[in-house]
Design a protein around this motif. Structure first.
Motif, PDB file in Angstrom:
ATOM      1  N   GLU A 267      -2.925  -2.883  -7.114  1.00 39.31           N
ATOM      2  CA  GLU A 267      -3.675  -1.828  -6.437  1.00 39.31           C
ATOM      3  C   GLU A 267      -3.829  -0.611  -7.352  1.00 39.31           C
ATOM      4  O   GLU A 267      -4.910  -0.020  -7.460  1.00 39.31           O
ATOM      5  CB  GLU A 267      -2.957  -1.426  -5.144  1.00 39.31           C
TER       6      GLU A 267
ATOM      7  N   VAL B  45       0.838  -1.191   0.000  1.00 38.49           N
ATOM      8  CA  VAL B  45       0.000   0.000   0.000  1.00 38.49           C
ATOM      9  C   VAL B  45       0.881   1.252   0.000  1.00 38.49           C
ATOM     10  O   VAL B  45       0.593   2.236  -0.699  1.00 38.49           O
ATOM     11  CB  VAL B  45      -0.949  -0.002   1.214  1.00 38.49           C
TER      12      VAL B  45
ATOM     13  N   SER C 258       2.091   1.657  -3.578  1.00 36.48           N
ATOM     14  CA  SER C 258       1.008   2.081  -4.460  1.00 36.48           C
ATOM     15  C   SER C 258       0.697   3.563  -4.274  1.00 36.48           C
ATOM     16  O   SER C 258       0.540   4.302  -5.260  1.00 36.48           O
ATOM     17  CB  SER C 258      -0.239   1.233  -4.193  1.00 36.48           C
TER      18      SER C 258
END
Length: 489
Positions: free
Chosen positions: A64, A20, A23
């Motif tokens: 993602e 995350v 991303s």
């Protein structure tokens, strides 16, 4: 090739997963224009080697970006920045020291409303002479907890935990209607009751429904700012009349009616006027209702502490003597139980209640059915009425103790009249005393009290404040008065 190894940084100790983090950083590079539309990203193995992470972490980061539309995959070719970003103007990165951080100042204009800037009262720990709060230690917590648990064992779960009536839980409206009829001389049915999250929500709903911009609302010169804020938000014009030892000056109100004619609403706290605690005299009550019928204005009656009257039986509300439906009656359990229990109510003819419920639906679809059920159960079992009787005896004793202490220890510093009811003393200090400095000095000594400045009418200096006694036991009141005496000496 861009230096991805330096552009992308990861922290394996952070709570945010590494994929995350990557991303989000790739998205930021696209927004800033560092990565342009259609630009090819490094292969997953290559980027994993550069950053020292597992290849699947890079795969997850790219997936993602693909799911969010920042990236696009070209079979047999690789992963690219989505081509539709060619129409997007790159955003310059903003220094963290800049004055326009988006979490502090929005990028659009809006009109601030100065009348909303009012300090938020918060229950203080330690010694306090507050605005007149209840003692939470007296609240029927065990009984309420049992009533809460019973909700989970009662009835159809599909119904219990779904949407509820916008007017409030039927059990509480039924029980509250019975209670108000028995104790306040009202003549209500459950359809005359709207449950709200405290009386302030009731005042807001009533103001929004009954008032139009330019409508005239009359209050006392000293009054509750929470109410006037709502009237001003509705666009009303505020006029005031004096308040003396017998409450609102209704003859001054009659003069305003003669001068202006089209008065829309009069706001009163007749049982114990806020902030001065005086009770509206009987003849003035009758005259107020006569004026309401004659000139057609609504009377908004806030009965915030009806349950605590010490001189005799409580004075019945204006709403109990209102044959023409001119009074909108607002009350709350906040002062009777605890501020955290956001249960208030509006009592009015069904035509108004229905419209208030329709407005409430777009503000707060419904209240808290579990809390409302639990409070309804406490009314039904009699637990809440027993709590009221216990609290009344306790606060009565604390009032007497506190007033005796003030008379004995501070005879020259202030003037006050022992209140017939309520949870605070209205204390008028010697004009030579700076109330702001007094509150600050008391605070340094561990005693919270209000400087009272919010009670001053425009252009006046009352040099007075409310000293709440209900939330403190006798020993705490003794310590509080000792601190007050110290800082006044």
């Amino acid at each position: 090739m861009l230096p991805f190894k330096s552009l992308l940084t990861i922290s394996k100790s952070a709570s945010t997963p590494v994929f995350v983090q990557l991303s989000e950083q790739i998205n930021q590079l696209i927004r800033a224009g560092t990565l342009s539309a259609g630009q090819r990203l490094p292969g997953t193995r290559q980027l994993a080697d550069w950053l020292g992470v597992h290849r699947q972490t890079i795969v997850a980061a790219y997936d993602e970006g693909l799911a969010q539309g920042w990236l696009e995959s070209r079979p047999g070719s690789g992963t690219y920045v989505a081509v539709h970003f060619s129409d997007v103007t790159p955003q310059a990165l903003v220094s963290e020291t800049a004055n326009n951080l988006p979490n502090e100042k929005p990028g659009y204009a809006f009109a601030e409303m100065p009348f909303l800037k009012r300090p938020v009262l918060i229950n203080q720990s330690g010694l306090r002479l507050d605005d007149g709060f209840p003692d939470i230690r007296l609240a029927p917590m065990d009984e309420l907890s049992r009533a809460y648990r019973s909700y989970f064992r009662w009835g159809d779960p599909q119904k219990q935990f779904g949407y509820n009536d916008t007017k409030g839980h039927l059990l509480l409206r039924e029980q509250l209607s019975i209670h108000l009829n028995e104790t306040r001389g009202l003549r209500t049915t459950p359809d005359n009751v709207l449950i709200t999250r405290g009386s302030i929500m009731g005042l807001h709903l009533v103001s929004q429904v009954l008032l139009q911009p330019g409508d005239i609302v009359v209050t006392g010169e000293t009054t509750w700012a929470g109410a006037t804020m709502n009237f001003l938000k509705a666009g009303a014009t505020l006029l005031t009349v004096p308040v003396d030892q017998h409450g609102l000056d209704v003859e001054a109100l009659a003069d305003l009616c003669e001068q202006h004619g089209a008065i829309r609403m009069v706001f009163v706290t007749p049982h114990h006027h806020y902030p001065t605690t005086v009770t509206l005299r009987a003849d003035r009550r009758i005259r107020l209702l006569q004026l309401a019928e004659q000139y057609g204005f609504a009377v908004l009656e806030d009965d915030y502490d009806y349950d605590f009257h010490y001189l005799s039986r409580p004075i019945l509300p204006l709403a109990s003597a209102d044959p023409q439906g001119m009074v909108v009656y607002v009350g709350s359990l906040t002062k009777s139980v605890a501020p955290a229990f956001r249960v208030g109510y509006v009592v009015a003819p069904t035509g108004l209640i229905d419209e208030l419920a329709r407005l409430r639906r777009i503000i707060d679809r419904q209240g808290d059915p579990i809390l409302e059920f639990a409070v309804g159960q406490l009314f039904k079992t009699g637990d809440l009425k027993r709590h009221f009787r216990k609290a009344l005896r306790t606060y009565h004793a604390r009032r007497d103790c506190f007033c005796d202490l003030l008379t004995k220890e501070l005879p020259d510093a202030m003037q006050f009249t022992k209140p017939d009811g309520g949870m605070a003393v209205w204390a008028r200090f010697d004009p030579a005393i700076d109330m702001n400095q007094l509150a600050e000095r008391a605070g340094r000594e561990g005693l919270f009290l209000s400087n009272g400045l919010s009670h001053n009418p425009p252009g006046q200096r009352l040099n007075a404040t409310r000293l709440g006694f209900a939330s403190s036991i006798e020993s705490e009141l003794e310590q509080s008065v000792a601190v007050l005496k110290k800082v006044l000496s």
